[in-house]
Design a protein around this motif. Sequence first.
Motif, short mmCIF file in Angstrom:
data_model
loop_
_atom_site.label_atom_id
_atom_site.label_comp_id
_atom_site.label_asym_id
_atom_site.label_seq_id
_atom_site.Cartn_x
_atom_site.Cartn_y
_atom_site.Cartn_z
N ILE B 155 0.85 -1.19 0.00
CA ILE B 155 0.00 0.00 0.00
C ILE B 155 0.89 1.24 0.00
N ILE B 216 -2.75 -0.95 9.76
CA ILE B 216 -3.11 -2.13 8.99
C ILE B 216 -2.67 -2.01 7.54
N ALA B 217 -2.47 -0.78 7.07
CA ALA B 217 -2.02 -0.61 5.68
C ALA B 217 -0.53 -0.90 5.54
N PHE B 218 0.25 -0.43 6.52
CA PHE B 218 1.71 -0.50 6.37
C PHE B 218 2.36 -1.55 7.27
N GLY B 219 1.57 -2.15 8.16
CA GLY B 219 2.16 -3.14 9.06
C GLY B 219 3.08 -2.53 10.09
N ARG B 258 3.39 6.18 2.63
CA ARG B 258 4.67 5.51 2.84
C ARG B 258 5.72 6.18 1.97
N SER B 344 6.65 -3.66 11.07
CA SER B 344 7.81 -2.90 10.63
C SER B 344 8.10 -1.75 11.60
#
Lengths: 440, 440
Positions: B155, B216-219, B258, B344
């Motif tokens: 994402i 939840i998009a980037f962990g 990001r 991450s």
Amino acid sequence: MMGSFSVKPVKVGICGLGTVGGGTFNVLKRNAEEIARRAGRGIEVAQIAARRPNPKCETGSTPITADIFDVANNPEIDVVIELIGGYTLAHELVLKAIENGKHVVTANKALIAVHGNEIFAKAREKGVIVAFEAAVAGGIPVIKAIREGLAANRINWLAGIINGTGNFILTEMREKGRAFADVLKEAQALGYAEADPTFDVEGIDAAHKLTILASIAFGIPLQFDKAYTEGITQLTTADVNYAEALGYRIKHLGVARRTDKGIELRVHPTLIPADRLIANVNGVMNAVMVNGDAAGSTLFYGAGAGMEPTASSVVADLVDVVRAMTADPENRVPHLAFQPDSLSDHPILPIEACESAYYLRIQAKDHPGVLAQVATILSERGINIESIMQMEVEEHDGLVPMILVTHRVLESRIIEAITAMEALDDVVGNVVRIRVEQLN
Amino acid sequence: MMGSFSVKPVKVGICGLGTVGGGTFNVLKRNAEEIARRAGRGIEVAQIAARRPNPKCETGSTPITADIFDVANNPEIDVVIELIGGYTLAHELVLKAIENGKHVVTANKALIAVHGNEIFAKAREKGVIVAFEAAVAGGIPVIKAIREGLAANRINWLAGIINGTGNFILTEMREKGRAFADVLKEAQALGYAEADPTFDVEGIDAAHKLTILASIAFGIPLQFDKAYTEGITQLTTADVNYAEALGYRIKHLGVARRTDKGIELRVHPTLIPADRLIANVNGVMNAVMVNGDAAGSTLFYGAGAGMEPTASSVVADLVDVVRAMTADPENRVPHLAFQPDSLSDHPILPIEACESAYYLRIQAKDHPGVLAQVATILSERGINIESIMQMEVEEHDGLVPMILVTHRVLESRIIEAITAMEALDDVVGNVVRIRVEQLN
């Protein structure tokens, strides 16, 4: 069993390495780490079946076979990804994979719409999953949204722009005043439309997708043969412009609605108020509106086709399969959203029994009294008029275009009225009729 | 185990019978059959904790307690639904429920944004699920869409209208030319805004939701304290109108992006091109755009709050929990989309290190040369100008409003430029600065 899967990757076989197959291979390769971080387990392409290489894919050392059944019969493979398209060979392939106890992921709307009931029954027998998010609206996770995200709702209706080619043509017609045939030719040149555009412009492709959406929304078996389909080939820029003047946009919609008498399942050009979000979905983009009794109206928008958007849904299905394959089969999300033994036999209504509002364009001779005659025909049949727009006499033929928008009425009733109008001496040619939906 | 669950319903306890609690009770009751047909198992409200009855709920013979901990400690209950709101008691309740081995469903964005890391760690220890779809964007299943539907994607960014009150105010300001304070008062009267509107209009509520979406998009772990938050209280109708003239709409957006250096996490008023779908999301409605490397841009739209829309997501979570509760905990969808051991540590960037384009409104004395001075300040800092609009002298103060839109630039760079502009003799007062995002 905790954590025991993190070691061994799931092995998948891709059948078909065309646009979607190539995209799927590339996404699995490029985002392997990101996907494994989510799924908790790697996904390995263990075999590809393709008649020719895809120049956009570096398949490296991945074994390639020319025979799709090699994949379905490969004992190493856990999941068969069917991306060859069509009804016949794909049907055989999917049944063979299921018979061999393999899970299946497919992007094939025609296959699911036409053979889905049989396929899901076999899959249930064998305890395997057949996932098909990519079959409807490409990269938009709308199957998941309806089947899981809106599971609390009694769904009232849904309406979708689910064919990108058709939407591209209608967008160009409106924005640039171009004729249908002209835009179609460009769409073919751009690769948006097939050499034989019938499936797209006649609404067959949209009807496949609508059939699937309606099943998971209402809990009914797939009944593609009962979908009503009307294309966009007869649409003129005149109607596009009149619609605009009345505050509407014309979109090629798939509409499914639950009524007390049955379920409406219909694909046709539709006037939508211009301020609705879905009326502003342009170009090749897709969108599906879903109205539930609790959530109200929701809309899901994105790319409806293409190499990687469709692959996005194929791979999301794979991740779901990886998670669900070890679960009790009875506790998985049912293929058609509802438990197979509790599907409903609520009938699909014939188009004559469907209800909507109508846009009518009548070409009349420039005589007094035509409007009165037309109004009488409508009022005698209990059809109320929402708005009227009478245009100036057209120079080239001396005729007066009269535009009417009616209230909601049974299709059979409006057909009667149109027949009566066309019998009038002062009405010339056919009455143009386009359905109108408010979608609020 | 096949089919063994179809007999015994899952027992849930509702804590809090206010707007969302009442809606959840009513949806579970009204759609009980529809929901059981999907879930393959009934869902029974076995206990309610409420300090007072909700006149919109007929709770009949359902046991009611005044103490929420009665529910968390009730051995009969499988799932605790936390709908009391707030950080303190809700936090204790959820931890107690988890400790007792119960699954949890919550609509509490503040709780998840602030205490989610701790809560999910405890839940993992105990092998239970904490579901929170209703915490973001009410009835829109956007958590599910990002966490599962877009699981194939890396994402790139997401942007959302995730506070209905703020969007209602901005819509009224634009459509009716009303002032902020005036519309806020109406929103409070209509019940859209709280008596203390700080959480809504200062962007704190949106930042809670954005924090969850970004995780939840980037962990990445939840990091609410690092979100940048700017409210809409300073917005004037003048800026709304200038934006319109430039082809933009102003929305209060949550943006997460990001970049190589880190993740931008920011809530602020934003100019968006008027033809973007999200720029046309009006009134109290919510929408979230998500851009993934495979799917491209998708948009999810619907009611962001309210009794039944929020209940729709609470109950959808319940159905998910019913399915997943018997699965291997390691094989469920991870709370933050990525496996907890593979989150991450990509840092959240301070706002000075974020990048966007800017709308600047400068009030200048009607002297020649001001524009040249302003342009020099920008060019010396490598900031390119996208468009300029110089207005007529305003009668009431003799000043000339100058509107600039820049290309993308670092926040720290634009602050330097603004400081230099404000130091010019011919510039009066502060330079108004609003971020611009293209979202394509």
